[in-house]
Design a protein around this motif. Structure first.
Motif, PDB file in Angstrom:
ATOM      1  N   LYS A 144       0.819  -1.212   0.000  1.00 35.91           N
ATOM      2  CA  LYS A 144       0.000   0.000   0.000  1.00 35.91           C
ATOM      3  C   LYS A 144       0.852   1.260   0.000  1.00 35.91           C
ATOM      4  N   ASP A 145       1.941   1.279   0.759  1.00 39.44           N
ATOM      5  CA  ASP A 145       2.767   2.486   0.834  1.00 39.44           C
ATOM      6  C   ASP A 145       3.411   2.804  -0.511  1.00 39.44           C
ATOM      7  N   THR A 146       3.933   1.791  -1.185  1.00 34.45           N
ATOM      8  CA  THR A 146       4.542   2.003  -2.497  1.00 34.45           C
ATOM      9  C   THR A 146       3.498   2.453  -3.506  1.00 34.45           C
ATOM     10  N   PHE A 147       2.318   1.846  -3.415  1.00 34.20           N
ATOM     11  CA  PHE A 147       1.233   2.195  -4.340  1.00 34.20           C
ATOM     12  C   PHE A 147       0.835   3.658  -4.184  1.00 34.20           C
ATOM     13  N   THR A 148       0.587   4.096  -2.962  1.00 33.26           N
ATOM     14  CA  THR A 148       0.099   5.462  -2.752  1.00 33.26           C
ATOM     15  C   THR A 148       1.169   6.502  -3.088  1.00 33.26           C
ATOM     16  N   VAL A 173     -15.027   5.718 -10.558  1.00 35.86           N
ATOM     17  CA  VAL A 173     -15.445   4.325 -10.753  1.00 35.86           C
ATOM     18  C   VAL A 173     -15.012   3.418  -9.606  1.00 35.86           C
ATOM     19  N   PRO A 174     -13.743   3.481  -9.149  1.00 40.32           N
ATOM     20  CA  PRO A 174     -13.363   2.591  -8.046  1.00 40.32           C
ATOM     21  C   PRO A 174     -14.217   2.787  -6.795  1.00 40.32           C
ATOM     22  N   LEU A 175     -14.585   4.029  -6.512  1.00 40.43           N
ATOM     23  CA  LEU A 175     -15.381   4.303  -5.319  1.00 40.43           C
ATOM     24  C   LEU A 175     -16.816   3.833  -5.493  1.00 40.43           C
ATOM     25  N   HIS A 179     -14.898   1.901   2.360  1.00 43.27           N
ATOM     26  CA  HIS A 179     -13.967   2.578   3.266  1.00 43.27           C
ATOM     27  C   HIS A 179     -12.517   2.227   2.942  1.00 43.27           C
ATOM     28  N   GLU A 180     -12.256   0.975   2.576  1.00 45.72           N
ATOM     29  CA  GLU A 180     -10.901   0.591   2.192  1.00 45.72           C
ATOM     30  C   GLU A 180     -10.462   1.316   0.921  1.00 45.72           C
ATOM     31  N   MET A 181     -11.377   1.425  -0.049  1.00 43.31           N
ATOM     32  CA  MET A 181     -11.024   2.085  -1.306  1.00 43.31           C
ATOM     33  C   MET A 181     -10.852   3.586  -1.106  1.00 43.31           C
ATOM     34  N   VAL A 182     -11.682   4.205  -0.281  1.00 43.97           N
ATOM     35  CA  VAL A 182     -11.517   5.630   0.027  1.00 43.97           C
ATOM     36  C   VAL A 182     -10.137   5.883   0.617  1.00 43.97           C
ATOM     37  N   SER A 183      -9.709   5.022   1.521  1.00 42.18           N
ATOM     38  CA  SER A 183      -8.401   5.180   2.146  1.00 42.18           C
ATOM     39  C   SER A 183      -7.285   5.083   1.103  1.00 42.18           C
ATOM     40  N   LEU A 184      -7.427   4.142   0.176  1.00 36.63           N
ATOM     41  CA  LEU A 184      -6.423   3.966  -0.871  1.00 36.63           C
ATOM     42  C   LEU A 184      -6.393   5.168  -1.810  1.00 36.63           C
ATOM     43  N   ILE A 185      -7.573   5.592  -2.256  1.00 30.49           N
ATOM     44  CA  ILE A 185      -7.669   6.731  -3.177  1.00 30.49           C
ATOM     45  C   ILE A 185      -7.161   8.005  -2.509  1.00 30.49           C
ATOM     46  N   ARG A 186      -7.527   8.196  -1.256  1.00 32.69           N
ATOM     47  CA  ARG A 186      -7.092   9.398  -0.540  1.00 32.69           C
ATOM     48  C   ARG A 186      -5.567   9.442  -0.448  1.00 32.69           C
ATOM     49  N   GLU A 226     -14.314  15.825   1.054  1.00 31.26           N
ATOM     50  CA  GLU A 226     -13.760  15.387   2.324  1.00 31.26           C
ATOM     51  C   GLU A 226     -13.363  13.916   2.281  1.00 31.26           C
ATOM     52  N   SER A 227     -13.962  13.142   1.348  1.00 29.05           N
ATOM     53  CA  SER A 227     -13.640  11.727   1.258  1.00 29.05           C
ATOM     54  C   SER A 227     -12.310  11.481   0.563  1.00 29.05           C
ATOM     55  N   SER A 228     -12.091  12.153  -0.569  1.00 31.54           N
ATOM     56  CA  SER A 228     -10.952  11.809  -1.419  1.00 31.54           C
ATOM     57  C   SER A 228      -9.941  12.926  -1.604  1.00 31.54           C
ATOM     58  N   PHE A 229     -10.335  14.173  -1.363  1.00 32.57           N
ATOM     59  CA  PHE A 229      -9.452  15.285  -1.701  1.00 32.57           C
ATOM     60  C   PHE A 229      -9.186  16.187  -0.508  1.00 32.57           C
ATOM     61  N   THR A 230      -9.194  15.626   0.667  1.00 30.10           N
ATOM     62  CA  THR A 230      -9.028  16.414   1.879  1.00 30.10           C
ATOM     63  C   THR A 230      -7.756  17.256   1.834  1.00 30.10           C
ATOM     64  N   GLY A 231      -7.913  18.554   2.057  1.00 34.45           N
ATOM     65  CA  GLY A 231      -6.763  19.433   2.175  1.00 34.45           C
ATOM     66  C   GLY A 231      -6.227  19.986   0.876  1.00 34.45           C
ATOM     67  N   LEU A 232      -6.819  19.620  -0.244  1.00 30.80           N
ATOM     68  CA  LEU A 232      -6.316  20.129  -1.518  1.00 30.80           C
ATOM     69  C   LEU A 232      -6.644  21.610  -1.662  1.00 30.80           C
ATOM     70  N   ASN A 233      -5.642  22.375  -2.061  1.00 30.66           N
ATOM     71  CA  ASN A 233      -5.843  23.788  -2.353  1.00 30.66           C
ATOM     72  C   ASN A 233      -5.955  23.985  -3.856  1.00 30.66           C
ATOM     73  N   ASN A 234      -6.468  25.129  -4.278  1.00 35.02           N
ATOM     74  CA  ASN A 234      -6.595  25.446  -5.709  1.00 35.02           C
ATOM     75  C   ASN A 234      -7.297  24.327  -6.467  1.00 35.02           C
TER      76      ASN A 234
END
Length: 315
Positions: A154-158, A185-187, A197-204, A231-239
């Motif tokens: 998971k760490d290498t993937f993300t 689509v994955p979500l 919840h597992e996929m959200v964590s991976l995508i995030r 808030e699910s997938s893009f938490t903290g993204l600016n611009n």
């Protein structure tokens, strides 16, 4: 000679190289660029030309692009923009439309193959004289293959897209463009099959590193059908600009306008069928403009089959 309509072909280069019928949407490049957004998410219904537009963007910005693909198109008239940006960026382009499975492990395996295949396209990095020995080893570490399958923890993937961006920047001396098609689509599939919840964590994790903390990113564009909670997938993204079906921005860039439909009818000598085509396929509006948008898949299927029926609904 009348150009052939190709149903379902979503590769811009292939359409142009083979001289298939093509409705020019290259004004999207200029419209998007002038907005100056670093990260843009655009949602539209299925079969409205999202993937083809993303393929067009890849061909426009990618280093080594065949610039003749844009000959005669709207964007070619903007010489200053073409001279400054066409063919100037390394581009990472992934489509997530096939990321699904009855379990998280099945979906992760598909996801890994997609990421691995994209990384493999840059195999020259393993021998790049612009990279250090350590950086070359890091690249090779992204391509761990066992029994014909890409293997990621998971760490290498993300971290994969961010690391690939860094290595491409080192090689080219230019920041990277990231294009992600069908991001939702994955979500959606995960929600249907009980591992959301597992996929959200991976995508995030993947998107967070590639889009939020990536110093080597020039800009990114994502497309999909659904607007997933920021808030699910893009938490903290600016611009981060979200252009949904409720927004007027790019309202003429996806789907066909009334003027375009009339030109298509004239091209195929079918102008007498305008009223029928309008009755069947008109009626979409994005945002609060009064611009009529036709479903492009239905229009092309109607011309291809010389028959009017509910093509889009059948998909």
């Amino acid at each position: 000679m009348e150009k052939v309509i190709s149903i379902g072909k979503q590769n811009f280069a292939s359409l142009r190289e083979n001289h298939y019928f093509f409705v020019d949407k290259s004004h999207f490049i200029k419209d998007w660029w002038e907005n100056g957004d670093e990260i843009t998410l655009i949602t539209r219904p299925r079969r409205f030309g999202k993937t083809l537009n993303m393929s067009m963007l890849k061909c426009f910005f990618e280093i080594g692009t065949d610039q003749s693909l844009f000959d005669g198109l709207y964007i070619s008239q903007n010489k200053s923009l073409c001279d400054e940006y066409m063919g100037k960026y390394p581009v990472i382009f992934i489509s997530l439309k096939d990321v699904e499975g009855l379990s998280y492990d099945e979906a992760f395996q598909v996801f890994s193959r997609i990421i691995g295949n994209e990384i493999s396209k840059f195999s020259f990095l393993a021998e790049s004289d612009k990279l250090t020995v350590l950086e070359k080893e890091q690249f090779k570490g992204l391509l761990h293959i066992e029994k014909g399958k890409f293997i990621f923890d998971k760490d290498t993937f993300t971290a994969s897209l961010k690391l690939l961006s860094q290595l491409l920047y080192k090689h080219y001396g230019q920041k990277v463009v990231i294009l992600i098609d069908e991001y939702d689509v994955p979500l959606d599939k995960a929600y249907q099959n009980g591992y959301y919840h597992e996929m959200v964590s991976l995508i995030r994790g993947l998107f967070g590193q590639a889009l939020k903390t990536n110093d080597y990113l020039q800009f990114a564009i994502l497309t999909g059908c659904l607007r997933i909670s920021k808030e699910s997938s893009f938490t903290g993204l600016n611009n981060f600009e979200i252009v949904s079906i409720m927004d007027s921005m790019y309202d003429e860039c996806f789907g066909f306008t009334d003027k375009e439909v009339q030109k298509i009818l004239k091209y195929f000598n079918l102008s007498e069928h305008y009223a029928d085509i309008r009755e069947w396929y008109d009626g979409y509006h994005f945002g609060y403009t009064m611009t009529d948008i036709y479903n492009p898949f239905s229009i092309l299927c109607a011309f291809y089959n010389r028959n009017i029926r509910d093509f889009w609904f059948a998909t």
